[in-house]
Structures are given as structure tokens and as C-alpha cells.
Design a protein around this motif. Structure first.
Motif, short mmCIF file in Angstrom:
data_model
loop_
_atom_site.label_atom_id
_atom_site.label_comp_id
_atom_site.label_asym_id
_atom_site.label_seq_id
_atom_site.Cartn_x
_atom_site.Cartn_y
_atom_site.Cartn_z
N HIS A 1 0.84 -1.20 0.00
CA HIS A 1 0.00 0.00 0.00
C HIS A 1 0.88 1.24 0.00
CE1 HIS A 1 -3.97 -1.84 1.73
NE2 HIS A 1 -3.53 -2.46 0.64
N ILE A 2 0.44 2.21 -0.80
CA ILE A 2 1.19 3.46 -0.88
C ILE A 2 0.26 4.62 -0.55
CG2 ILE A 2 2.33 5.05 -2.48
CD1 ILE A 2 3.41 2.49 -3.84
N GLU A 3 0.74 5.52 0.29
CA GLU A 3 0.01 6.75 0.60
C GLU A 3 0.97 7.91 0.38
OE1 GLU A 3 -1.83 6.98 4.37
OE2 GLU A 3 -3.24 5.34 3.96
N PRO A 4 0.47 9.13 0.30
CA PRO A 4 1.38 10.25 0.09
C PRO A 4 2.49 10.28 1.14
CG PRO A 4 -0.86 10.96 -0.24
CD PRO A 4 -0.94 9.54 0.23
N GLY A 5 3.72 10.14 0.70
CA GLY A 5 4.87 10.24 1.59
C GLY A 5 5.25 8.98 2.33
N ARG A 6 4.49 7.90 2.17
CA ARG A 6 4.85 6.68 2.89
C ARG A 6 4.32 5.44 2.17
NH1 ARG A 6 1.02 6.69 8.26
NH2 ARG A 6 -0.98 6.60 7.18
N ALA A 7 4.86 4.30 2.55
CA ALA A 7 4.45 3.05 1.91
C ALA A 7 4.66 1.91 2.90
CB ALA A 7 5.29 2.81 0.65
N ARG A 8 3.90 0.82 2.74
CA ARG A 8 4.07 -0.33 3.63
C ARG A 8 3.69 -1.61 2.90
NH1 ARG A 8 -1.01 -0.58 7.89
NH2 ARG A 8 -2.64 -0.17 6.36
N VAL A 9 4.16 -2.71 3.45
CA VAL A 9 3.69 -4.01 2.99
C VAL A 9 2.45 -4.32 3.82
CG1 VAL A 9 4.23 -6.45 2.77
CG2 VAL A 9 6.02 -4.74 2.41
N TYR A 10 1.32 -4.42 3.15
CA TYR A 10 0.05 -4.58 3.88
C TYR A 10 -0.17 -6.03 4.29
CZ TYR A 10 -4.94 -4.46 4.81
OH TYR A 10 -6.15 -4.60 5.40
N SER A 11 0.13 -6.92 3.38
CA SER A 11 -0.01 -8.33 3.75
C SER A 11 0.98 -9.16 2.95
CB SER A 11 -1.43 -8.82 3.48
OG SER A 11 -1.66 -8.88 2.09
N ASP A 12 1.36 -10.30 3.52
CA ASP A 12 2.38 -11.14 2.90
C ASP A 12 2.16 -12.57 3.37
OD1 ASP A 12 5.08 -11.42 1.53
OD2 ASP A 12 5.53 -12.22 3.53
N PRO A 13 2.36 -13.53 2.52
CA PRO A 13 2.13 -14.92 2.95
C PRO A 13 3.28 -15.52 3.76
CG PRO A 13 2.72 -14.84 0.64
CD PRO A 13 2.63 -13.43 1.09
N GLY A 14 4.35 -14.79 3.97
CA GLY A 14 5.52 -15.32 4.69
C GLY A 14 5.16 -15.71 6.11
N PRO A 15 5.89 -16.67 6.70
CA PRO A 15 5.54 -17.18 8.03
C PRO A 15 5.80 -16.20 9.17
CG PRO A 15 7.56 -18.23 7.23
CD PRO A 15 7.03 -17.41 6.10
N ARG A 16 6.83 -15.35 9.06
CA ARG A 16 7.17 -14.52 10.22
C ARG A 16 6.69 -13.08 10.11
NH1 ARG A 16 10.84 -18.54 9.90
NH2 ARG A 16 11.76 -17.59 8.08
N GLN A 17 6.27 -12.67 8.95
CA GLN A 17 5.61 -11.37 8.78
C GLN A 17 6.48 -10.16 9.13
OE1 GLN A 17 1.96 -10.98 7.85
NE2 GLN A 17 2.64 -12.93 7.02
N TYR A 18 7.83 -10.34 9.03
CA TYR A 18 8.69 -9.21 9.41
C TYR A 18 8.37 -7.96 8.60
CZ TYR A 18 11.71 -12.38 12.06
OH TYR A 18 12.20 -13.26 12.96
N CYS A 19 8.19 -8.13 7.29
CA CYS A 19 8.02 -6.95 6.44
C CYS A 19 6.70 -6.24 6.73
CB CYS A 19 8.14 -7.32 4.96
SG CYS A 19 7.00 -8.59 4.43
N VAL A 20 5.69 -7.02 7.14
CA VAL A 20 4.40 -6.41 7.47
C VAL A 20 4.50 -5.66 8.79
CG1 VAL A 20 1.96 -6.86 7.89
CG2 VAL A 20 3.22 -8.26 6.24
N LEU A 21 5.19 -6.29 9.75
CA LEU A 21 5.29 -5.69 11.09
C LEU A 21 6.14 -4.41 11.10
CD1 LEU A 21 5.71 -9.00 13.12
CD2 LEU A 21 3.73 -7.48 13.07
N GLN A 22 6.93 -4.22 10.05
CA GLN A 22 7.72 -2.99 9.99
C GLN A 22 6.83 -1.76 9.86
OE1 GLN A 22 11.02 -4.25 7.18
NE2 GLN A 22 11.75 -2.24 7.83
N GLY A 23 5.63 -1.94 9.37
CA GLY A 23 4.69 -0.84 9.27
C GLY A 23 5.06 0.13 8.16
#
Lengths: 176, 129
Positions: free
Chosen positions: B75-97
Motif C-alpha cells: 500500500h502506498i500513501e502520500p509520503g509513505r508506503a508499507r507491505v500490507y499483507s504477505d504470505p511469509g511465516p514470520r511477517q517481518y516486512c508487514v510488522l515494519q509498518g
């Protein structure tokens, strides 16, 4: 004891420089006890003495006092030939060069405060130069430049006001 | 020795105000020049090592990237971006916010997807340098 064959006549200027340098060294050492949030940001109280000497006795003696302070204070603090010493030295050399020019500004308009702020920027420039070339060879160091510049303005102004105060309240120019 | 305010002010000559003002101006200019580089302007999404999308952070956007485990949603918003969901087991990239600074990276290693913010000037990537 045999008398030394070499004579080292001590002039009034030598005594004066030694006294001022002693005061500057004491201020530098005292300042080292103040905890500071960021390495490299410090008030530079010893420079007050440099400014007083510059105003009263001219650039040559100010340069002596400033350089003696850098060497002696680093010896006292155990910093001699450590990175901090080279930062101080390059800062002092560049700020003395700046002062050599700044002291020709018309005295009616520009006083010790101007000298102090300009010299503080000289210190900051000399330090960031050495830091970038040698200690942190990475452009990331420039991220701190605005912080250093603000410190130079604030501490430069305060030191300049103190130097001006001392100059106005010191006894008239005599031997020391 | 009493320290009166007007006595301190006497040390302040007209040119001194000019020098101090110039110094403050220099601080502002330095801040503008050296602190702009950290502003993120682009989001780069990679899958399997290849760049699959490079989106401006000017406007909101949603992006789905398929990897070996499944679908990663960015997901991308003005000035920021995040990984909203991911099938990986540990979800590190999602938890980074939300990532906000240039050079920030979120890596979803199991699904071989990464999200990286870029500024106008390229910064060092902290993983390789």
C-alpha cells in the motif's frame, strides 16, 4: 649547577601569552567535564580568551594562545594525537585564518560577537573537513551539519558577549 | 559583579546582528540542503530480484505482487508506503509498518518481495555497504 650557556630572554609578551594560555587551558579542561549530547558540539569556552587576546593584543598573540591551548589541553585530557586533537587543531587553524580576515571589519559595526560567530563557523568548518576526509569518509556526516551550524551560532554569540563583557570590565591594558 | 541585561546587550553591535542573522540563515539553508535528501519520493517494489514497479509517493496506490508463496500486497500513501499483507511465516516486512524515509527497506524474504523507498539522490543501502 652549571649555568646554561644558552640564554632564553623572556619578554613581556611571552609572560602575557603564557598567562592567557593558562586561562584558556583551564576553561577547556573545565569544559570537558560538561556532558554534551553530541560529539563535536561544545561551547568552546577557551575561545573567549582567544577573542580577548585578539582585541587587546592582536592576531599574532591570539594565534599563540589558541594553538598553545589546543596542544596543552589535549595533553592534559589525554587526547594528544587522538582524533579529537586533530579536530581541535584543524578547527583552531581555520578559525584563526577567519579571524585574521574578520578583525579588519570596521570596529564600529562589528565587535567580538561577530568575530566569535565567524570563528565558531571556522571551527566547525575545520572539524567537518577533517571528519569527512579522515574519520567518517561518508557523506552521512553532512546530516549533522545543520546541528553543528546552529551550535556555532549559539555558542559563538554567547562566547562573543562574554568576551566583550570581559574586555569592557578588564583593567586597562597593562603588562598582563 | 552584577550582570545586567543592558550591559550584555551593549556588546551587540549593528554588524553583529547581521553576522548572527546570517549564521541563522546559513543554518536554515544547511537544513534545507542536507535534510531534504532523506525525503522519500519513490517506492520501488522488487520480486525475485527484479524491479516490478516504481511508484511515486505523491498519490495513494495499492499493488499486488505474486511470489513463490503467494500474493504480497503493498500500500502506498502520500509520503509513505508499507507491505500490507504477505504470505511469509514470520511477517517481518508487514510488522515494519509504514516506511517514511528514503533508503528504508521492507523485505519479505520468503516470498522474494521487497519494498524500498527512494529519494532524489541515491543513498547507501545499509545491507550491502
Amino acid at each position: 649547577m652549571t649555568r646554561s650557556t644558552t640564554e632564553l630572554p623572556v619578554t613581556d609578551a611571552d609572560v602575557r601569552i603564557a598567562r592567557y594560555a593558562a586561562a584558556a587551558i583551564a576553561l577547556s579542561v573545565a569544559e570537558a567535564a560538561i556532558p554534551l549530547p553530541l560529539p563535536g558540539v561544545k561551547p568552546g569556552l577557551g575561545n573567549i580568551i582567544t577573542l580577548v587576546v585578539l582585541a587587546r593584543w592582536g592576531w599574532r598573540e591570539a594565534a599563540w594562545v589558541a594553538l598553545l591551548r589546543v596542544f596543552a589541553a589535549s595533553l592534559v585530557l589525554g587526547q594528544f594525537l587522538a582524533p579529537g586533537f586533530f579536530l581541535s587543531l584543524s578547527g583552531a587553524v581555520i578559525s584563526l585564518a577567519v579571524l585574521a580576515l574578520a578583525r579588519h571589519l570596521p570596529a564600529r559595526w562589528f565587535g567580538p560577537v561577530s568575530h566569535s560567530v565567524l570563528a565558531a563557523f571556522g571551527h566547525f568548518a575545520g572539524q567537518i573537513l577533517i571528519a569527512r576526509l579522515w574519520l567518517v569518509p561518508h557523506d552521512g556526516i553532512f546530516y549533522l551539519v545543520p546541528v553543528f551550524a546552529l551550535a556555532a551560532v549559539v555558542f559563538g554569540t554567547v562566547n562573543g558577549l562574554v568576551a566583550d563583557y570581559l574586555l569592557r570590565h578588564a583593567p586597562p591594558r597593562a603588562g598582563g | 559583579m552584577k550582570l545586567a541585561w543592558h550591559e550584555w546587550r551593549a556588546g551587540f553591535r549593528p554588524g553583529d546582528a547581521l553576522v548572527v542573522g546570517g549564521g541563522l540563515l546559513a543554518c536554515v539553508l544547511f537544513a534545507l540542503v542536507f535534510w531534504q535528501g532523506g525525503v522519500a519520493r519513490w517506492a520501488e517494489v522488487r520480486a525475485g530480484g527484479k524491479v516490478v514497479a516504481r511508484l511515486s509517493l505523491d498519490q495513494p496506490a495499492k499493488l499486488n505482487v505474486d511470489g513463490p508463496l503467494g500474493r504480497t500486497e503493498v500500500h502506498i500513501e502520500p509520503g509513505r508506503a508499507r507491505v500490507y499483507s504477505d504470505p511469509g511465516p514470520r511477517q517481518y516486512c508487514v510488522l515494519q509498518g509504514w516506511l517514511t524515509r528514503a533508503g528504508a527497506v521492507a523485505i519479505c524474504a520468503p516470498n522474494e518481495v521487497s519494498l524500498r523507498l527512494l529519494g532524489d539522490t541515491s543513498t547507501y543501502d545499509t545491507l550491502n555497504y
